[in-house]
Design a protein around this motif. Structure first.
Motif, mmCIF file in Angstrom:
data_model
loop_
_atom_site.group_PDB
_atom_site.id
_atom_site.type_symbol
_atom_site.label_atom_id
_atom_site.label_comp_id
_atom_site.label_asym_id
_atom_site.label_seq_id
_atom_site.Cartn_x
_atom_site.Cartn_y
_atom_site.Cartn_z
ATOM 1 N N TYR A 184 63.389 93.061 34.637
ATOM 2 C CA TYR A 184 64.364 93.526 35.630
ATOM 3 C C TYR A 184 63.661 93.976 36.913
ATOM 4 O O TYR A 184 64.059 93.607 38.029
ATOM 5 C CB TYR A 184 65.187 94.666 35.033
ATOM 6 N N GLN A 185 62.599 94.764 36.758
ATOM 7 C CA GLN A 185 61.866 95.254 37.931
ATOM 8 C C GLN A 185 61.190 94.105 38.691
ATOM 9 O O GLN A 185 61.184 94.082 39.924
ATOM 10 C CB GLN A 185 60.820 96.292 37.497
ATOM 11 N N GLN A 186 60.632 93.143 37.970
ATOM 12 C CA GLN A 186 60.005 91.986 38.610
ATOM 13 C C GLN A 186 61.032 91.165 39.398
ATOM 14 O O GLN A 186 60.756 90.671 40.501
ATOM 15 C CB GLN A 186 59.315 91.118 37.557
ATOM 16 N N LYS A 246 63.776 92.300 40.735
ATOM 17 C CA LYS A 246 64.123 93.053 41.948
ATOM 18 C C LYS A 246 63.099 92.812 43.055
ATOM 19 O O LYS A 246 63.456 92.599 44.221
ATOM 20 C CB LYS A 246 64.204 94.552 41.629
ATOM 21 N N LEU A 247 61.824 92.830 42.698
ATOM 22 C CA LEU A 247 60.761 92.592 43.680
ATOM 23 C C LEU A 247 60.826 91.163 44.221
ATOM 24 O O LEU A 247 60.642 90.923 45.414
ATOM 25 C CB LEU A 247 59.399 92.866 43.041
ATOM 26 N N ALA A 248 61.071 90.203 43.319
ATOM 27 C CA ALA A 248 61.164 88.800 43.743
ATOM 28 C C ALA A 248 62.319 88.611 44.725
ATOM 29 O O ALA A 248 62.219 87.845 45.706
ATOM 30 C CB ALA A 248 61.346 87.895 42.523
ATOM 31 N N LEU A 249 63.418 89.325 44.491
ATOM 32 C CA LEU A 249 64.566 89.220 45.389
ATOM 33 C C LEU A 249 64.214 89.761 46.778
ATOM 34 O O LEU A 249 64.589 89.172 47.801
ATOM 35 C CB LEU A 249 65.752 89.990 44.805
ATOM 36 N N LYS A 250 63.483 90.855 46.817
ATOM 37 C CA LYS A 250 63.066 91.412 48.113
ATOM 38 C C LYS A 250 62.188 90.435 48.878
ATOM 39 O O LYS A 250 62.288 90.303 50.102
ATOM 40 C CB LYS A 250 62.320 92.725 47.888
ATOM 41 N N GLU A 251 61.327 89.740 48.174
ATOM 42 C CA GLU A 251 60.459 88.755 48.829
ATOM 43 C C GLU A 251 61.278 87.611 49.416
ATOM 44 O O GLU A 251 61.021 87.143 50.527
ATOM 45 C CB GLU A 251 59.440 88.200 47.828
ATOM 46 N N LEU A 252 62.283 87.167 48.679
ATOM 47 C CA LEU A 252 63.111 86.067 49.169
ATOM 48 C C LEU A 252 63.958 86.482 50.369
ATOM 49 O O LEU A 252 64.374 85.638 51.166
ATOM 50 C CB LEU A 252 64.026 85.560 48.046
ATOM 51 N N GLU A 253 64.240 87.782 50.491
ATOM 52 C CA GLU A 253 65.049 88.260 51.604
ATOM 53 C C GLU A 253 64.278 88.323 52.908
ATOM 54 O O GLU A 253 64.868 88.468 53.976
ATOM 55 C CB GLU A 253 65.617 89.646 51.281
ATOM 56 N N LYS A 254 62.955 88.232 52.846
ATOM 57 C CA LYS A 254 62.162 88.274 54.064
ATOM 58 C C LYS A 254 62.483 87.061 54.927
ATOM 59 O O LYS A 254 62.692 85.954 54.443
ATOM 60 C CB LYS A 254 60.665 88.304 53.743
ATOM 61 N N LYS A 255 62.506 87.291 56.234
ATOM 62 C CA LYS A 255 62.873 86.242 57.187
ATOM 63 C C LYS A 255 61.897 85.077 57.125
ATOM 64 O O LYS A 255 60.689 85.272 57.099
ATOM 65 C CB LYS A 255 62.911 86.822 58.604
ATOM 66 N N VAL A 256 62.453 83.883 57.121
ATOM 67 C CA VAL A 256 61.630 82.673 57.138
ATOM 68 C C VAL A 256 61.374 82.287 58.590
ATOM 69 O O VAL A 256 62.302 82.088 59.370
ATOM 70 C CB VAL A 256 62.338 81.514 56.410
ATOM 71 N N ASP A 257 60.121 82.199 58.966
ATOM 72 C CA ASP A 257 59.771 81.760 60.318
ATOM 73 C C ASP A 257 59.320 80.307 60.233
ATOM 74 O O ASP A 257 58.239 80.016 59.742
ATOM 75 C CB ASP A 257 58.643 82.625 60.878
ATOM 76 N N PRO A 258 60.147 79.365 60.693
ATOM 77 C CA PRO A 258 59.799 77.953 60.564
ATOM 78 C C PRO A 258 58.602 77.571 61.419
ATOM 79 O O PRO A 258 57.937 76.599 61.162
ATOM 80 C CB PRO A 258 61.054 77.239 61.043
ATOM 81 N N ALA A 259 58.343 78.303 62.437
ATOM 82 C CA ALA A 259 57.220 78.098 63.359
ATOM 83 C C ALA A 259 57.416 79.078 64.490
ATOM 84 O O ALA A 259 56.641 79.990 64.693
ATOM 85 C CB ALA A 259 57.151 76.666 63.889
#
Length: 983
Positions: free
Chosen positions: A618-620, A622-635
């Protein structure tokens, strides 16, 4: 004796109507001396100090001072000038500040010299060269009166006729002709009994061509090579080399940036930066360097995002729309919205069409055949664009080089969303299991405060509304993140006249239908997945809840709530219900506050209920979800245009330009005087997000049949080679603009431009290889007497270097110039006393390394309220509106900047170091090298001798050491007229 208005005096004398006109008309044409006086002293003063309020686009108090007819007719107070009579001339009274009720300019009295010049002009009889009639009447049309009609005479105006290649006229001195351009010029000269000036020296030509095409001086090596080249094509080869230089795009791109009011900030008090505006500047430089066809250049800027197969460059080009000023706190938001659209109408019509369509915003055009409806028809092409918001998804888009990159980016976003949804489903299942177990252990009936939303942020506004505004175009007073996963009004700073926008993620546990409940005091709107679900707008109290149902897929879905409170009450209630759960609150309530927090219970009870392995999972997750929420910079991101969808809002004529008083509805259509046709219905590709209107407009402007576009651009190219256009009013080819001095030549250039595929470089080559361009700038007494302002191009006009050319040339001759291209703007050092004059001193002005500060001026960050001093002193244009012409003033601050500024003194030291490095310690050699670098020629013996004597005098009389004496000499040399003036 009391002063009487001119008209009263004429009535007393019995001279009215035609008699009065004849009385005023009995004047001789200006003498050469009078013409020179007007052009060098009077016209610059009127342009700089008067015509902003009393010119073509604005006539305060009914007064117009940009033509003689307007000056003599005067305004509400009577004639501005009575020729030959200072006492009766209100203009002289106003500028002298003698009358407390009549002071112009109102804020500051003109310099005594300017007052004396204008007074002397009135004494001369107010001569105004270039007028059509001997009376000095304006060359412009008579103001329109009565019902607005477009006449056959209007349609016959030269600029509205199709572009056709005229034959080259026959001339007597055919040997002088190099190409057809010369035939048109020489025919005009011969008709006036004039001869063209002799050819300039090779020394003058290489310096002239280098500055015209690159904005930089030729190096001594380049000069020596050219002078030694005896090939018959040496000059043509020079032109080709300069056109191929990457410096060409930097020089000519700057001309275009003047037109499109390029700046990197918004203006007004805060003058905040526009995100990534520099990418548009780089686009322009690249477009000129690769000789992008001008018709494509037009289409990319006006509709790059709508072009088939549009690439990253085309998207960046639409930053054109975002360059204007923007008020982040307008008093009247509706008026500010239309001011933004007016800026686009004004810029587009003046820059691409050479017409002042914006003069018809409030009424039918006074002089040109442009009805008010034409203004709003043109405006309607822009009506659907998203209003500028100073950043965010409607102002910025990712830059992706090609279809593969765009598809890859879109695929990445889809994958991340799918991963986030999958993780959320797993988290929700684990939370449901813990919740069910706790309810069972506590005997049921226990409510838990469950996190149905995540990543919840707010924007807080202070203002008064009766209906929900478009918060996206408003500046929030405060932004933040909510501590709890509920819509919450507690971050407010007042209980009345405020608003909120909440945005976050709604966690949908499973596929199905969900019902939303909304109650508020006052207006509110709930949107899920980008679609409005339920709205409760207007002024009201709570107690009449509204509901709506919608089908949702499980996972994480965007949610937004807009809310405003006017007065007398406070209330917000949002809730939802769905499969397997009854109504749960989405807004903070007293019950929710008291209920146990499920998120906290997951921390304390998950391990006991789920077991160590599943609790760790469960904790892992939650952390993975936070990482996916980070903004994607295409360039990187580009400032660009976006639209609100495929359906554009309706457009109405605004009576007197008032956005609160609608008139007739209008549809997009082209100018009536040019046919008034309507654009064809656009064929939009699948998934289109725009109306297609801008592409229709771009296609019409960039069509070969459009009589204005190529004439306007050909005239601009000529202007930047000769100092003035064939039409001097290069942003106005309409009836009130200046007439072309060589209309057939302009049409030949426009036709040649089209024939060469709308490319600029062939036109440069044709102009610069002509005998006309290669003439000397030397004076000729006979020609000066017949044509003092060089209307017939009997010589090449000497000019002062532009602000950027002066700064760049200083860096070039000192050896400090950094030729790195592109990228974010650089920040030259600005003195603290200049910074102190800002409303927010120093804000928005970064720091750059010395190497970065030494880059070309086109890469200097353009902050509207803080222009770099050396550039401002030498007439860098204002950035609030298109600047078609650079004025060249002479003022004390220029001398002070060149002698006393930190920049010049620092660069004098850099030049001294270069001289010691390249010429050794021999003073004579140092002086010779310095003068060769600065003037572009070997110095005359007398000049070199004077330089050595100056250094010796500084050392012997003023006890300066060798280094300081050389630095002082370098400072003097950088102030030579020959350095900043071009033959």
């Amino acid at each position: 004796m009391p002063r009487l208005p001119l008209r009263t005096m004429l009535l007393v004398a019995g001279l009215t109507g035609a008699s009065a006109t004849l009385c005023l008309a009995e004047e001789s044409p200006p003498t050469p001396e009078q013409a020179r006086f007007f052009e060098t002293k009077v016209r610059p003063a009127l342009v700089e100090h008067c015509t902003k309020c009393h010119g073509a686009t604005k006539q305060k108090a009914g007064l117009r001072l940009d033509n003689r007819a307007g000056v003599l007719a005067g305004g509400d107070s009577g004639p501005a000038v009575v020729p030959g009579n200072l006492e009766e001339s209100l203009l002289v009274t106003a500028i002298s500040h003698e009358d407390a009720d009549l002071k112009m300019p109102p804020s500051k009295k003109l310099d005594a010299r300017l007052i004396a010049d204008l007074s002397q002009w009135v004494k001369m009889g107010a001569p105004w060269p270039g007028s059509d009639e001997t009376s000095g009447a304006s060359a412009g049309p008579t103001p329109r009166k009565g019902a607005f009609t477009i006449s056959d005479q209007d349609r016959a105006h030269w600029a509205f006729q199709p572009v056709r290649r005229p034959p080259v006229p026959p001339v007597k001195n055919a040997k002088w002709l190099t190409n057809p351009i010369d035939g048109f010029i020489l025919a005009g000269l011969e008709a006036k009994g004039l001869s063209p000036n002799p050819t300039a020296s090779k020394q003058e030509l290489i310096r002239r061509a280098s500055y015209d095409l690159t904005g930089l001086p030729p190096t001594p090596k380049e000069v020596e090579t050219f002078l030694a080249d005896r090939s018959p094509t040496a000059y043509e080869d020079l032109i080709d080399r300069l056109l191929d230089s990457p410096r060409y795009g930097e020089k000519w791109g700057r001309h275009w940036l003047d037109l499109v009011r390029f700046a990197e900030t918004n203006s007004y008090e805060r003058d905040n930066p526009k995100p990534n505006a520099w990418r548009y500047r780089d686009y322009v430089v690249r477009a000129f360097n690769r000789d992008l066809p001008y018709d494509r250049f037009i289409r990319e800027q006006l509709a790059g995002d709508e072009l088939p197969g549009a690439d990253a460059e085309a998207l960046i080009a639409t930053g054109y729309y975002r360059l204007g000023i923007w008020d982040d706190e307008p008093t009247d938001r509706e008026a500010a919205f239309y001011d933004g659209l007016d800026d686009l109408v004004a810029t587009t019509s003046q820059v691409f069409l050479g017409l002042t369509v914006d003069c018809a915003r409030c009424h039918d055009h006074k002089l040109d055949p442009i009805p008010q409806k034409d203004y709003y028809r043109l405006l309607s092409f822009f009506r659907n664009i998203n209003h500028y918001r100073n950043g965010g998804p409607t102002d910025e888009q990712p830059i992706l080089a090609d279809d593969e990159a765009r598809n890859s980016y879109a695929r990445l976003l889809r994958e991340r969303k799918q991963q986030a949804n999958a993780i959320q489903i797993e988290l929700s299942a684990l939370e449901s299991e813990v919740r069910a177990r706790l309810e069972q252990e506590q005997g049921g009936g226990v409510g838990f405060r469950q996190a149905d939303m995540d990543d919840l942020h707010y924007r807080f506004y202070r203002d008064t509304w009766d209906l929900l505004p478009d918060f996206n175009v408003l500046k929030p007073e405060e932004t933040g993140t909510l501590r709890r996963p509920f819509f919450d009004l507690s971050p407010r700073t007042r209980n009345e006249a405020f608003g909120f926008v909440f945005e976050g993620v709604l966690i949908v546990p499973e596929d199905g239908n969900y019902t939303f409940h909304l109650d508020s005091d006052d207006g509110s709107r709930l949107s899920v997945a980008g679609q409005m679900v339920v709205e409760y707008d207007g002024i009201h109290g709570t107690g009449e809840e509204r509901t709506a149902s919608v089908a949702l897929a499980k996972g994480r879905i965007p949610i937004r709530l807009d809310y405003f409170q006017k007065s007398h009450g406070l209330g917000l209630s949002v809730a939802w219900a769905g499969p397997n759960f009854t109504r749960r609150p989405l807004s903070l309530t007293d019950d929710a506050e008291k209920a146990p927090d499920l998120a906290q219970l997951m921390q304390s009870e998950a391990k006991r209920i789920l077991g160590p392995a599943r609790a760790e999972r469960y904790q892992q997750a939650k952390l993975a979800l936070k990482e996916l929420e980070k903004k994607v910079d295409p360039a990187s991101m580009a400032l660009c245009i976006t639209e609100a969808g495929t359906e554009a809002p309706e457009t109405f004529v605004l009576l007197r330009g008032n956005p609160h008083v609608r008139g007739d509805k209008v549809e997009p259509a082209f100018l009536e005087v040019l046919g008034g046709s309507k654009p064809a219905a656009p064929t939009l590709p699948p998934g289109a997000k725009t109306s297609g209107r801008r592409l229709a407009l771009a296609d019409w402007i960039a069509a070969s049949e459009n009589p204005l576009s190529t004439r306007v651009m050909a005239n601009r190219i000529w202007q930047h080679h000769f100092g003035r256009g064939i039409v001097r009013s290069s942003n106005n080819l309409g009836l009130q603009g200046d007439k072309p001095t060589h209309p057939e030549l302009l049409d030949w250039l426009a036709a040649e431009f089209i024939a060469q595929g709308w490319r600029l470089k062939p036109l440069h080559r044709a102009i610069m290889t002509s005998s006309t361009y290669r003439m000397s700038s030397k004076p000729n007494e006979e020609a000066l007497a017949k044509d003092p302002i060089n209307d017939s191009f009997w010589r090449f006009e000497m000019r002062r270097l532009s602000a950027e050319e002066i700064r760049d040339s200083i860096l070039a001759v000192t050896g400090a110039l950094n030729l790195k291209m592109y990228g974010p703007g650089v920040y030259p050092e600005i003195p603290p006393e200049v910074m102190a004059g800002q409303s927010q001193p120093g804000k928005g002005w970064g720091k750059s390394t010395p190497e970065e500060q030494a880059r070309r001026s086109i890469y200097v960050h353009v902050k509207r309220s803080l222009l770099t001093p050396i550039l401002e002193s030498f007439d860098v244009p204002e950035t609030d509106r298109p600047s078609p012409v650079r004025f060249s003033t002479t003022q004390p601050t220029q001398a002070l900047a060149m002698l006393n500024s930190g920049f010049l003194n620092q660069q004098a030291g850099v030049l001294a170091a270069r001289l010691r490095r390249e010429a050794g310690e021999d003073t004579a050699k140092q002086v010779e090298l310095a003068l060769k670098l600065i003037t572009g020629r070997p110095p005359a013996e007398a000049d070199a001798k004077r330089g050595v004597e100056l250094i010796d005098t500084l050392r012997s009389r003023y006890n300066a050491d060798a280094g300081e004496a050389l630095r002082s000499f370098c400072l003097v040399a950088l102030n030579l007229n020959e350095f900043i003036y071009l033959d």
